[in-house]
Design a protein around this motif. Sequence first.
Motif, PDB file in Angstrom:
ATOM      1  N   PHE A 165       0.832  -1.201   0.000  1.00  0.00           N
ATOM      2  CA  PHE A 165       0.000   0.000   0.000  1.00  0.00           C
ATOM      3  C   PHE A 165       0.866   1.250   0.000  1.00  0.00           C
ATOM      4  CE2 PHE A 165      -2.296   3.355   2.296  1.00  0.00           C
ATOM      5  CZ  PHE A 165      -3.391   3.485   1.455  1.00  0.00           C
ATOM      6  N   ILE A 166       1.945   1.221   0.802  1.00  0.00           N
ATOM      7  CA  ILE A 166       2.860   2.367   0.867  1.00  0.00           C
ATOM      8  C   ILE A 166       3.517   2.588  -0.483  1.00  0.00           C
ATOM      9  CG2 ILE A 166       5.035   3.190   1.869  1.00  0.00           C
ATOM     10  CD1 ILE A 166       4.195   1.781   4.476  1.00  0.00           C
ATOM     11  N   SER A 167       3.873   1.492  -1.160  1.00  0.00           N
ATOM     12  CA  SER A 167       4.498   1.603  -2.477  1.00  0.00           C
ATOM     13  C   SER A 167       3.547   2.247  -3.467  1.00  0.00           C
ATOM     14  CB  SER A 167       4.926   0.221  -2.987  1.00  0.00           C
ATOM     15  OG  SER A 167       5.932  -0.322  -2.160  1.00  0.00           O
ATOM     16  N   GLN A 168       2.267   1.871  -3.402  1.00  0.00           N
ATOM     17  CA  GLN A 168       1.274   2.453  -4.296  1.00  0.00           C
ATOM     18  C   GLN A 168       1.118   3.944  -4.039  1.00  0.00           C
ATOM     19  OE1 GLN A 168      -2.272   0.170  -3.734  1.00  0.00           O
ATOM     20  NE2 GLN A 168      -1.516  -1.591  -4.891  1.00  0.00           N
ATOM     21  N   ILE A 169       1.114   4.331  -2.778  1.00  0.00           N
ATOM     22  CA  ILE A 169       1.000   5.743  -2.427  1.00  0.00           C
ATOM     23  C   ILE A 169       2.210   6.511  -2.951  1.00  0.00           C
ATOM     24  CG2 ILE A 169       1.012   7.380  -0.527  1.00  0.00           C
ATOM     25  CD1 ILE A 169      -1.670   6.032  -0.930  1.00  0.00           C
ATOM     26  N   ALA A 170       3.413   5.891  -2.799  1.00  0.00           N
ATOM     27  CA  ALA A 170       4.635   6.564  -3.208  1.00  0.00           C
ATOM     28  C   ALA A 170       4.651   6.863  -4.689  1.00  0.00           C
ATOM     29  CB  ALA A 170       5.850   5.711  -2.830  1.00  0.00           C
ATOM     30  N   PHE A 171       4.025   5.994  -5.492  1.00  0.00           N
ATOM     31  CA  PHE A 171       4.035   6.187  -6.932  1.00  0.00           C
ATOM     32  C   PHE A 171       2.707   6.706  -7.457  1.00  0.00           C
ATOM     33  CE2 PHE A 171       7.763   3.617  -6.390  1.00  0.00           C
ATOM     34  CZ  PHE A 171       8.624   4.090  -7.364  1.00  0.00           C
ATOM     35  N   ALA A 219      23.670  -7.237  -9.282  1.00  0.00           N
ATOM     36  CA  ALA A 219      24.709  -6.221  -9.081  1.00  0.00           C
ATOM     37  C   ALA A 219      24.140  -5.074  -8.274  1.00  0.00           C
ATOM     38  CB  ALA A 219      25.226  -5.723 -10.427  1.00  0.00           C
ATOM     39  N   LYS A 220      25.005  -4.424  -7.513  1.00  0.00           N
ATOM     40  CA  LYS A 220      24.624  -3.225  -6.767  1.00  0.00           C
ATOM     41  C   LYS A 220      24.990  -2.018  -7.630  1.00  0.00           C
ATOM     42  CE  LYS A 220      23.171  -1.176  -2.931  1.00  0.00           C
ATOM     43  NZ  LYS A 220      24.081  -1.057  -1.762  1.00  0.00           N
ATOM     44  N   ILE A 221      23.969  -1.280  -8.071  1.00  0.00           N
ATOM     45  CA  ILE A 221      24.187  -0.080  -8.873  1.00  0.00           C
ATOM     46  C   ILE A 221      23.668   1.109  -8.091  1.00  0.00           C
ATOM     47  CG2 ILE A 221      23.666   1.107 -11.029  1.00  0.00           C
ATOM     48  CD1 ILE A 221      23.337  -1.568 -12.371  1.00  0.00           C
ATOM     49  N   GLY A 222      24.584   1.949  -7.645  1.00  0.00           N
ATOM     50  CA  GLY A 222      24.183   3.053  -6.776  1.00  0.00           C
ATOM     51  C   GLY A 222      23.580   2.513  -5.489  1.00  0.00           C
ATOM     52  N   ASP A 223      22.367   2.953  -5.172  1.00  0.00           N
ATOM     53  CA  ASP A 223      21.691   2.489  -3.964  1.00  0.00           C
ATOM     54  C   ASP A 223      20.798   1.278  -4.226  1.00  0.00           C
ATOM     55  OD1 ASP A 223      22.806   4.567  -2.474  1.00  0.00           O
ATOM     56  OD2 ASP A 223      21.170   5.938  -2.983  1.00  0.00           O
ATOM     57  N   TYR A 224      20.802   0.771  -5.442  1.00  0.00           N
ATOM     58  CA  TYR A 224      19.835  -0.260  -5.806  1.00  0.00           C
ATOM     59  C   TYR A 224      20.490  -1.625  -6.004  1.00  0.00           C
ATOM     60  CZ  TYR A 224      17.127   3.940  -6.829  1.00  0.00           C
ATOM     61  OH  TYR A 224      16.502   5.138  -6.728  1.00  0.00           O
ATOM     62  N   ALA A 255      15.551  -2.960 -10.898  1.00  0.00           N
ATOM     63  CA  ALA A 255      15.443  -2.947  -9.434  1.00  0.00           C
ATOM     64  C   ALA A 255      13.995  -3.196  -9.034  1.00  0.00           C
ATOM     65  CB  ALA A 255      15.929  -1.608  -8.881  1.00  0.00           C
ATOM     66  N   THR A 256      13.745  -4.311  -8.389  1.00  0.00           N
ATOM     67  CA  THR A 256      12.384  -4.617  -7.931  1.00  0.00           C
ATOM     68  C   THR A 256      11.967  -3.706  -6.785  1.00  0.00           C
ATOM     69  OG1 THR A 256      13.274  -6.362  -6.499  1.00  0.00           O
ATOM     70  CG2 THR A 256      12.499  -7.023  -8.679  1.00  0.00           C
ATOM     71  N   ASP A 257      12.934  -3.023  -6.153  1.00  0.00           N
ATOM     72  CA  ASP A 257      12.601  -2.067  -5.090  1.00  0.00           C
ATOM     73  C   ASP A 257      11.816  -0.878  -5.630  1.00  0.00           C
ATOM     74  OD1 ASP A 257      13.890  -3.661  -3.287  1.00  0.00           O
ATOM     75  OD2 ASP A 257      15.742  -2.491  -3.257  1.00  0.00           O
ATOM     76  N   ILE A 258      11.911  -0.635  -6.934  1.00  0.00           N
ATOM     77  CA  ILE A 258      11.145   0.444  -7.567  1.00  0.00           C
ATOM     78  C   ILE A 258      10.025  -0.222  -8.360  1.00  0.00           C
ATOM     79  CG2 ILE A 258      11.239   2.503  -9.008  1.00  0.00           C
ATOM     80  CD1 ILE A 258      14.237   2.587  -8.577  1.00  0.00           C
ATOM     81  N   PRO A 259       8.828  -0.268  -7.795  1.00  0.00           N
ATOM     82  CA  PRO A 259       7.744  -1.086  -8.366  1.00  0.00           C
ATOM     83  C   PRO A 259       7.084  -0.460  -9.593  1.00  0.00           C
ATOM     84  CG  PRO A 259       6.937   0.089  -6.452  1.00  0.00           C
ATOM     85  CD  PRO A 259       8.403   0.428  -6.561  1.00  0.00           C
ATOM     86  N   ILE A 260       7.846  -0.325 -10.649  1.00  0.00           N
ATOM     87  CA  ILE A 260       7.301   0.181 -11.904  1.00  0.00           C
ATOM     88  C   ILE A 260       7.974  -0.574 -13.045  1.00  0.00           C
ATOM     89  CG2 ILE A 260       8.956   2.100 -11.806  1.00  0.00           C
ATOM     90  CD1 ILE A 260       6.992   3.726 -13.491  1.00  0.00           C
ATOM     91  N   PRO A 310      10.102  -6.814 -14.043  1.00  0.00           N
ATOM     92  CA  PRO A 310       9.456  -6.650 -12.722  1.00  0.00           C
ATOM     93  C   PRO A 310      10.150  -5.629 -11.837  1.00  0.00           C
ATOM     94  CG  PRO A 310      10.712  -8.682 -12.761  1.00  0.00           C
ATOM     95  CD  PRO A 310      10.760  -8.130 -14.164  1.00  0.00           C
ATOM     96  N   GLY A 311      10.366  -4.437 -12.369  1.00  0.00           N
ATOM     97  CA  GLY A 311      11.009  -3.364 -11.628  1.00  0.00           C
ATOM     98  C   GLY A 311      11.600  -2.376 -12.604  1.00  0.00           C
ATOM     99  N   LEU A 312      11.921  -1.179 -12.128  1.00  0.00           N
ATOM    100  CA  LEU A 312      12.460  -0.137 -13.009  1.00  0.00           C
ATOM    101  C   LEU A 312      13.831  -0.542 -13.553  1.00  0.00           C
ATOM    102  CD1 LEU A 312      12.056   2.907 -13.981  1.00  0.00           C
ATOM    103  CD2 LEU A 312      13.711   3.437 -12.166  1.00  0.00           C
ATOM    104  N   ILE A 313      14.067  -0.246 -14.819  1.00  0.00           N
ATOM    105  CA  ILE A 313      15.382  -0.460 -15.424  1.00  0.00           C
ATOM    106  C   ILE A 313      16.306   0.671 -14.972  1.00  0.00           C
ATOM    107  CG2 ILE A 313      16.678  -0.571 -17.582  1.00  0.00           C
ATOM    108  CD1 ILE A 313      14.167  -1.776 -18.872  1.00  0.00           C
ATOM    109  N   VAL A 314      17.324   0.307 -14.208  1.00  0.00           N
ATOM    110  CA  VAL A 314      18.277   1.274 -13.668  1.00  0.00           C
ATOM    111  C   VAL A 314      19.406   1.539 -14.661  1.00  0.00           C
ATOM    112  CG1 VAL A 314      19.973   1.648 -11.826  1.00  0.00           C
ATOM    113  CG2 VAL A 314      17.717   0.701 -11.285  1.00  0.00           C
ATOM    114  N   LYS A 315      19.744   0.500 -15.418  1.00  0.00           N
ATOM    115  CA  LYS A 315      20.809   0.621 -16.414  1.00  0.00           C
ATOM    116  C   LYS A 315      20.506  -0.336 -17.558  1.00  0.00           C
ATOM    117  CE  LYS A 315      25.793  -0.113 -17.127  1.00  0.00           C
ATOM    118  NZ  LYS A 315      26.120   1.221 -17.663  1.00  0.00           N
ATOM    119  N   ILE A 316      20.766   0.109 -18.787  1.00  0.00           N
ATOM    120  CA  ILE A 316      20.633  -0.771 -19.943  1.00  0.00           C
ATOM    121  C   ILE A 316      21.646  -0.345 -20.994  1.00  0.00           C
ATOM    122  CG2 ILE A 316      18.731   0.603 -20.936  1.00  0.00           C
ATOM    123  CD1 ILE A 316      17.646  -2.123 -22.012  1.00  0.00           C
TER     124      ILE A 316
END
Length: 274
Positions: free
Chosen positions: A11-17, A131-136, A155-160, A171-177
Amino acid sequence: MKKITIIALAFISQIAFAQTTRFIYQLTMKQDSTDQNNIKTEMAYLDATPEKSVFYGEKRLQRDSLIAKMRETRGGSFDRSQMQNLRSDIDFTIEKDFKTGTKTYSSRIGRDQYSYDEDRPMDWKILSETAKIGDYKTQKAETQFAGRTWYAWFATDIPIQDGPYKFAGLPGLIVKIEDAKGDYSFDLKETKKISSPTVFEQRGNIIKVKRTVFNQQLEKFQKDPTSFSPPSPPMSMSGNSGGMRVQTNPTQRKEFEQRMKDELKTKNNPIELK
């Protein structure tokens, strides 16, 4: 209790986005296959809401802001060098509708504005590498698209399920491609909240075509840009209380057209090879 915690976090994730999030990427490009040392970089924005996203170049936003300011003041002279400094290789926008899955690509050919809906599916193979990229904490995925092999870290931590350019569906935002040859790379640099997605002023009608037709028109333009209605050359502007006056001359036009031809020759390694 564990189930309640999971629901609460979701629910918090939905609110955040629920508002618009701007993801700022750095695009690194090698557009000239004859000169691998010619590396260009530009910043690009991905404005995303729960329903849709729009991807565009930072300079496009700055350029439109400058033009709007010029129209508001309607006085003094307009320094065309300002517009020259805002010329961009990200000369397109891409809107994604998350509900329908539609990706609409828009770009100008000459003076005409075209758009098409991307008709090629993007099939991902999720790999075990992390891999750890930045904070993700990210996971690697692979896809074949438009003649290139692409490797993405999401990064699945970013639910988009989105990313820069036309890339989406993980299943998560593309941080690097980046592509396998290292010609193109998108790297997430910053994330911020904004009030709403950017909406660009539409000047003239959009010609809606199929992707194949757009590519045919683009190929014709690249072979002979002067056969199309060319985009406006650099111009001088002055104004007074009576309004704005635009001044061009044949020499500027000729120099502009030659520069267009020279630039097209150096852009022989596009992001989409087929």
